[in-house]
Design a protein around this motif. Structure first.
Motif, PDB file in Angstrom:
ATOM      1  N   GLN A 189     -39.624 -43.784  29.333  1.00 33.60           N
ATOM      2  CA  GLN A 189     -40.128 -43.345  30.627  1.00 33.60           C
ATOM      3  C   GLN A 189     -38.982 -43.594  31.594  1.00 33.60           C
ATOM      4  O   GLN A 189     -39.197 -43.226  32.742  1.00 33.60           O
ATOM      5  CB  GLN A 189     -41.464 -43.706  30.753  1.00 33.60           C
ATOM      6  N   LEU A 190     -38.180 -44.518  31.364  1.00 34.78           N
ATOM      7  CA  LEU A 190     -37.384 -44.942  32.514  1.00 34.78           C
ATOM      8  C   LEU A 190     -36.498 -43.834  33.085  1.00 34.78           C
ATOM      9  O   LEU A 190     -35.815 -42.800  32.243  1.00 34.78           O
ATOM     10  CB  LEU A 190     -36.193 -46.040  31.975  1.00 34.78           C
ATOM     11  N   ASP A 191     -36.397 -43.537  34.376  1.00 33.51           N
ATOM     12  CA  ASP A 191     -35.662 -42.475  34.938  1.00 33.51           C
ATOM     13  C   ASP A 191     -34.069 -42.663  34.967  1.00 33.51           C
ATOM     14  O   ASP A 191     -33.782 -43.875  35.109  1.00 33.51           O
ATOM     15  CB  ASP A 191     -36.118 -42.368  36.464  1.00 33.51           C
ATOM     16  N   LEU A 192     -33.559 -41.664  34.431  1.00 36.10           N
ATOM     17  CA  LEU A 192     -31.996 -41.825  34.150  1.00 36.10           C
ATOM     18  C   LEU A 192     -31.109 -40.770  34.547  1.00 36.10           C
ATOM     19  O   LEU A 192     -30.908 -39.754  33.987  1.00 36.10           O
ATOM     20  CB  LEU A 192     -31.808 -42.194  32.714  1.00 36.10           C
ATOM     21  N   PRO A 193     -30.766 -40.777  35.910  1.00 35.64           N
ATOM     22  CA  PRO A 193     -30.054 -39.609  36.429  1.00 35.64           C
ATOM     23  C   PRO A 193     -28.709 -39.798  35.879  1.00 35.64           C
ATOM     24  O   PRO A 193     -28.203 -40.624  35.678  1.00 35.64           O
ATOM     25  CB  PRO A 193     -30.119 -39.904  37.899  1.00 35.64           C
TER      26      PRO A 193
END
Length: 200
Positions: free
Chosen positions: A74-78
């Motif tokens: 779920q970690l946001d990773l751009p």
């Protein structure tokens, strides 16, 4: 190494569905190792632009591990540079069976007709859906088999085997695998002449 090579996807077989049948002390040690890896490596992977995903049946894992798996995904990773998929509680037969169950449920609910089930629909329900099929399969430890790993996805994958044990796998072994892979002709059921374009 894979980031340096520009690889966009890497799948690691961490724990198979059959591994649950190993001695309980060994399974317990593997669970502790897995938990430690999730605690110590995921943040660094994200920092390097690696998206982490898991495939497999999570039901048998302790709650602490399931929570960390979900949090890692779920970690946001751009700006993802590499998708690292960890197969845990995974088996190729399980993967195909769960895809079939999902499709059967859609048919039973009237959302899908049986005659519309084709290879693409089955593939869309597999664990690696949305990722390219593997180009290269590397098996360590001297075993010359695929051990129920990605049975569907490995249909045209190049296989490479090494005596090197998994903990000892390093850049030199991976470079040897890539060099061997680079020298192969991938035909995907065609003839060499068709691949080279010498046939009209």
């Amino acid at each position: 190494f894979c980031l340096g090579q520009g690889n966009e996807a890497l799948t690691l077989f961490a724990f198979s569905s059959e591994n649950w049948n190993r001695p309980q002390d060994e399974v317990g040690a593997l669970m502790k190792l897995f938990l430690r890896m999730l605690d110590s490596e995921v943040d660094e992977l994200h920092r390097r632009g690696v998206r982490v995903a898991f495939i497999g049946d999570r039901a048998g894992f302790p709650e602490a591990i399931r929570e960390r798996m979900a949090r890692s995904e779920q970690l946001d990773l751009p700006g993802t540079r590499l998708t690292l998929t960890i197969a845990a509680g995974y088996g190729g037969r399980w993967d195909i069976a769960q895809a079939c169950r999902q499709l059967a449920a859609d048919v039973a609910a009237g959302r899908l007709r049986p005659e519309d089930i084709d290879e693409a629909r089955v593939q869309s329900r597999l664990g690696l859906a949305g990722l390219p099929e593997p180009d290269l399969f590397i098996r360590t430890g001297g075993d010359v088999r695929i051990s129920n790993f990605l049975l569907w996805q490995l249909a045209y994958t190049e296989l490479w085997f090494t005596e090197t044990l998994w903990p000892d796998l390093d850049d030199s072994v991976l470079l040897s695998a890539l060099a061997d892979f680079g020298a192969r002709e991938r035909r995907f059921g065609l003839t060499s002449a068709q691949v080279s374009g010498s046939l009209a």
